[in-house]
Design a protein around this motif. Structure first.
Motif, short mmCIF file in Angstrom:
data_model
loop_
_atom_site.label_atom_id
_atom_site.label_comp_id
_atom_site.label_asym_id
_atom_site.label_seq_id
_atom_site.Cartn_x
_atom_site.Cartn_y
_atom_site.Cartn_z
N ALA A 314 -8.64 -2.07 16.30
CA ALA A 314 -8.65 -1.18 15.14
C ALA A 314 -7.30 -1.19 14.42
N ALA A 315 -6.22 -1.18 15.19
CA ALA A 315 -4.89 -1.16 14.59
C ALA A 315 -4.58 -2.46 13.87
N GLY A 316 -4.97 -3.58 14.47
CA GLY A 316 -4.74 -4.87 13.82
C GLY A 316 -5.47 -4.98 12.49
N GLU A 317 -6.73 -4.57 12.46
CA GLU A 317 -7.51 -4.61 11.22
C GLU A 317 -6.92 -3.66 10.19
N ALA A 318 -6.56 -2.45 10.63
CA ALA A 318 -6.01 -1.46 9.70
C ALA A 318 -4.68 -1.92 9.12
N CYS A 319 -3.87 -2.54 9.96
CA CYS A 319 -2.56 -3.03 9.51
C CYS A 319 -2.71 -4.11 8.45
N VAL A 320 -3.58 -5.09 8.70
CA VAL A 320 -3.78 -6.17 7.75
C VAL A 320 -4.26 -5.63 6.41
N ARG A 321 -5.21 -4.71 6.45
CA ARG A 321 -5.74 -4.15 5.20
C ARG A 321 -4.69 -3.33 4.47
N ALA A 322 -3.89 -2.56 5.22
CA ALA A 322 -2.85 -1.74 4.60
C ALA A 322 -1.79 -2.60 3.93
N VAL A 323 -1.36 -3.65 4.62
CA VAL A 323 -0.35 -4.54 4.04
C VAL A 323 -0.91 -5.25 2.82
N ASP A 324 -2.12 -5.76 2.92
CA ASP A 324 -2.74 -6.47 1.80
C ASP A 324 -2.86 -5.57 0.57
N GLN A 325 -3.32 -4.35 0.78
CA GLN A 325 -3.49 -3.43 -0.35
C GLN A 325 -2.15 -3.00 -0.91
N SER A 326 -1.17 -2.87 -0.05
CA SER A 326 0.16 -2.46 -0.51
C SER A 326 0.78 -3.54 -1.40
N VAL A 327 0.68 -4.79 -0.95
CA VAL A 327 1.19 -5.89 -1.77
C VAL A 327 0.45 -5.96 -3.08
N HIS A 328 -0.86 -5.81 -3.04
CA HIS A 328 -1.67 -5.87 -4.25
C HIS A 328 -1.31 -4.73 -5.21
N THR A 329 -0.97 -3.56 -4.68
CA THR A 329 -0.60 -2.42 -5.51
C THR A 329 0.66 -2.71 -6.32
N LEU A 330 1.59 -3.42 -5.70
CA LEU A 330 2.84 -3.74 -6.38
C LEU A 330 2.73 -4.96 -7.29
N GLY A 331 1.62 -5.68 -7.21
CA GLY A 331 1.46 -6.87 -8.04
C GLY A 331 2.52 -7.90 -7.72
N GLY A 332 3.13 -8.46 -8.74
CA GLY A 332 4.16 -9.46 -8.55
C GLY A 332 5.34 -8.93 -7.76
N ASN A 333 5.67 -7.65 -7.92
CA ASN A 333 6.77 -7.06 -7.18
C ASN A 333 6.51 -7.07 -5.67
N GLY A 334 5.24 -7.09 -5.30
CA GLY A 334 4.91 -7.12 -3.89
C GLY A 334 5.29 -8.41 -3.20
N LEU A 335 5.59 -9.43 -3.99
CA LEU A 335 5.98 -10.73 -3.43
C LEU A 335 7.48 -10.98 -3.53
N THR A 336 8.22 -10.00 -3.99
CA THR A 336 9.67 -10.16 -4.13
C THR A 336 10.38 -9.71 -2.86
N ARG A 337 11.56 -10.28 -2.64
CA ARG A 337 12.36 -9.88 -1.49
C ARG A 337 12.86 -8.44 -1.64
N GLU A 338 13.04 -7.99 -2.88
CA GLU A 338 13.55 -6.65 -3.13
C GLU A 338 12.70 -5.56 -2.48
#
Length: 376
Positions: A314-338
């Protein structure tokens, strides 16, 4: 089991969270490890009579989760105090306990754990690392792969197999192998994954060990092995939940502050609802992790085995989804080192893969819990 945390657990969370936030995402591992040790967090699960905190995996998982939520998880906590410390505390000789537990608790020594092999994968029954007697000594031969932090560890707790004199079958046993033992070599694996702790392939070429290198009873077999593997799954869940919380917090902060068309993007349900769902998933995974820790600390190894596997899944699945959605929320900024989220895209997958794949957990649940026929 209690469904709400005790005041002691809440206080522990707050204290560890404060420590993690002081170090942050750009933490220095040695400094954080040393400070966590001085504050008693590394050995919180180990017996008081050997310098530990007298708690259990419940407390240790809180420490790792909160450090992860602050962006500075210590992966070796999964290995050194949780797996190795627990096994030695439960099954080690008095000399082994005196030698290792105080040092693991105060952080002056660390221990790695070696079970995975190149040709065995998730099938621990196919482990080929073997130990044979030579007088009073043991000779250990074999290979291990994807072993974390061997360069940091003073010794590695190696899972080998010995021959049962009655049946001729091989059975799992645990050996403490010092880092400087003759015939014990390591090769760092070149990983795409960015992590402070490195991964290694180990070779054991007739490594000679004294009789007291064996931990526990030679005939105990899987009982001793799973005494370490259940805490490993619980702590992996804590690692994943902490990582997911860290990513989600960055996304929520961004969604609250980032304004497009005169409104914060978090005001839009297309942004808000997936983040809310990610939070729910992480909270549900934490509840299962807490159940697993409670059962393990209460001595229910069978119940803890089921719950620990479910918690890790459950934690592994939740973590992957949370990270994916977080990056998607930031758009291009989600892929920056900043913003520090892009590296988590790869790191989050670790919780799905290690220490046991989600497919093997589904095999476990379908067979052990639901009573369905084995498919392997």
């Amino acid at each position: 089991m209690p469904t709400t945390e005790t005041e002691e657990h809440k206080a522990l969370r707050q204290a560890v969270s404060a420590l993690g936030k002081r170090h942050g995402r750009t933490y220095d591992r040695e400094q954080l490890w040393s400070e966590a040790a001085k504050l008693g967090y590394l050995g919180v699960n180990l017996p008081e009579e050997y310098g530990g905190g007298g708690g259990g995996i419940a407390e240790l998982s809180i420490v790792l989760e909160e450090l992860g939520a602050a962006g500075c998880p210590l992966l070796m906590m999964v290995v050194s105090p949780a797996i190795c410390g627990t096994v030695i505390a439960r099954f080690g000789t008095e000399e082994q306990k005196q030698t290792w537990l105080p040092a693991l608790a105060d952080g002056t020594r660390t221990m790695a754990f070696g079970i995975t092999e190149p040709d065995a994968g998730s099938n621990s029954h196919r482990i080929t690392t073997t130990a044979r007697r030579d007088g009073t000594d043991w000779l250990l031969t074999g290979r291990k792969v994807f072993i974390s932090g061997v360069d940091l560890a003073d010794a590695t707790l190696i899972v080998g197999r010995t021959e049962d004199s009655r049946t001729g079958r091989l059975k799992p046993c645990l050996f403490i192998v010092p880092r400087d033992a003759d015939g014990f070599t390591r090769r760092q694996i070149d990983m795409e994954l960015q992590a402070v702790e490195k991964q290694f392939e180990l070779t054991l070429d007739d490594v000679r060990l004294p009789a007291d290198a064996l931990v526990g009873d030679e005939d105990a077999g899987l009982l001793q092995l799973f005494a370490g593997l259940n805490p490993e799954r619980i702590m992996t869940a804590a690692f994943a939940i902490g990582m997911g919380r860290y990513a989600l917090a960055r996304a929520v902060e961004y969604a609250r502050d980032r304004t497009v068309w005169d409104a914060p993007i978090g005001a839009h349900q297309a942004i808000a609802h997936p983040l809310a769902q990610a939070h729910i998933d992480l909270e549900l995974a934490r509840l299962m992790m807490q159940k697993a820790a409670y059962l393990y600390d209460a001595g229910d190894d069978v119940g803890a085995g089921e719950a620990a596997n479910m918690a890790k899944y459950a934690a592994g699945e939740a973590c992957v989804r949370a990270v994916d959605q977080s990056v998607h929320t930031l758009g291009g900024n989600g892929l920056t080192r900043e913003f520090g989220l892009a590296s988590l895209i790869t790191a989050a997958r670790v919780a799905r893969i290690a220490p046991v794949s989600r497919e093997m957990i589904l095999n476990y649940v379908s067979h052990q819990t639901l009573g369905l026929p084995k498919s392997y």
